[in-house]
Design an enzyme around this catalytic site. Structure first.
Site, short mmCIF file in Angstrom:
data_model
loop_
_atom_site.label_atom_id
_atom_site.label_comp_id
_atom_site.label_asym_id
_atom_site.label_seq_id
_atom_site.Cartn_x
_atom_site.Cartn_y
_atom_site.Cartn_z
N ASP A 13 0.85 -1.20 0.00
CA ASP A 13 0.00 0.00 0.00
C ASP A 13 0.88 1.25 0.00
O ASP A 13 1.71 1.44 0.90
CB ASP A 13 -0.90 0.02 1.24
CG ASP A 13 -1.97 -1.05 1.22
OD1 ASP A 13 -2.11 -1.74 0.19
OD2 ASP A 13 -2.68 -1.19 2.23
N GLY A 41 -6.44 -10.01 1.27
CA GLY A 41 -6.15 -11.37 1.74
C GLY A 41 -5.11 -11.35 2.85
O GLY A 41 -5.30 -11.96 3.91
N ASP A 230 -11.43 -5.69 6.57
CA ASP A 230 -10.67 -6.96 6.60
C ASP A 230 -10.59 -7.48 8.04
O ASP A 230 -10.71 -8.69 8.28
CB ASP A 230 -9.25 -6.74 6.06
CG ASP A 230 -9.27 -6.25 4.62
OD1 ASP A 230 -10.19 -6.64 3.87
OD2 ASP A 230 -8.39 -5.45 4.25
O1 RIB Z 1 -9.08 -3.54 2.41
C1 RIB Z 1 -7.95 -2.71 2.42
C2 RIB Z 1 -6.98 -3.13 1.36
O2 RIB Z 1 -7.57 -2.93 0.10
C3 RIB Z 1 -5.69 -2.34 1.33
O3 RIB Z 1 -4.71 -2.86 2.19
C4 RIB Z 1 -5.32 -2.35 -0.14
O4 RIB Z 1 -4.19 -3.13 -0.42
C5 RIB Z 1 -6.55 -2.87 -0.88
O5 RIB Z 1 -6.37 -4.13 -1.31
#
Ligand code: RIB
Length: 280
Positions: A13, A41, A230
């Site tokens: 990121d 993931g 996530d």
């Molecule tokens: O859900 C967040 C993620 O979405 C980030 O870390 C970025 O890499 C995107 O995949």
């Protein structure tokens, strides 16, 4: 301790913390630049590991410098990376992220090697639970769903067309409110639980069209919401596989998601079990 496999993306990121998010066509300057390990993931894998699960990640990265940076926290956190393979001719996935002082973000992903995780690249995992998201090919997710025998969670992010058999197979589907609106009636095919997050608003858990649990995330000062969904997905899976009741599991997941917004970055902000239990 539940065992969990995550089949999903790894990204580096590249984050600009700016005074506000740009409008289309606008340039914003004076941002602060950061690099953080990310990818839905990878974030879900490390979140589940920090919450006490024993996690392995099936993923693809490039043979480049970004891969080392992207995998650092997973390695330090003890996630099994034996099936996270570096492909010579590919680039590691990259996410370009703008973050506003409110913690809101805008994300654009160049998937690179994440696109090269194919259905026949892995055997069905022998773990209690499997978590997938949609930053790897949907055929790969569909194959995993059909061949895996345990608790199967799919986080429908980012929103994409997906085989209805995946929704019918999933024990748990996780969406945010934007994804929920995008999928609309398609979600009626789900036979398991549907969890819907609404940022700092009330999250719900539905089964057979009925809301069976609701939970409001604890109030926190958000600095970066990247990775909150996530963390919620991983925490809800861990809690349900541990045998927590749906309402308790949803509260735990909301607390975990909220805790993840209090620090910058995706994996750098993932909470440990004690931190989540203090919020819950
Ligand atoms: O859900 C967040 C993620 O979405 C980030 O870390 C970025 O890499 C995107 O995949």
């Amino acid at each position: 301790m539940p065992t969990i496999t995550v089949i999903g993306s790894v990204n580096l990121d590249i984050v600009a913390k700016a005074a506000r998010l740009p409008a289309p066509g606008e340039t914003i300057t004076d941002a602060e630049l950061h690099h953080f390990p990310g990818g839905k993931g990878a974030n879900q894998a490390l979140a589940a590991q920090r919450l006490g699960a024993d996690v392995s990640l099936i993923a693809r990265v490039g043979e480049d410098g970004s891969a080392d940076e992207a995998l650092t926290l997973l390695r330090e956190g003890g996630v099994d990376l034996a099936n996270c393979i570096a492909l010579p001719a590919a680039a590691t996935g990259t996410a370009l992220i703008a973050v506003a002082p409110s913690g809101e973000n805008q994300i654009v992903v160049a998937p690179g090697a994440n696109r090269l995780l194919h259905p026949d690249d892995f055997e069905p995992p022998a773990t209690d639970a499997l978590i997938c998201q949609l930053e790897v090919p949907v055929d790969t997710v569909a194959h995993a769903a059909q061949t895996f025998g345990g608790f199967f969670c799919v986080n429908l992010a980012p929103a994409k067309r997906i085989d209805v058999a995946v929704l019918q197979r999933a024990d748990l589907v996780v969406v945010n409110e934007i994804e929920s609106a995008w999928y609309g009636n398609t979600l009626k095919a789900c036979t398991g639980l549907i969890a819907t997050t609404r940022g700092s608003g009330t999250a719900t858990l539905e089964q057979d069209g009925e809301v069976i649990a609701e939970a409001a995330p604890p109030t926190v000062t958000a600095v970066d919401t990247t990775g909150a969904g996530d963390t919620f997905t991983a925490a809800l899976t861990v809690a349900l596989v541990e045998g927590q009741e749906p309402a308790e599991a949803l509260r735990f997941a909301c607390a975990a998601g909220a805790a993840a917004t209090t620090k910058m970055g995706a994996q750098s902000s993932l909470p440990g079990r004690d931190e989540v239990e203090n919020y819950a």
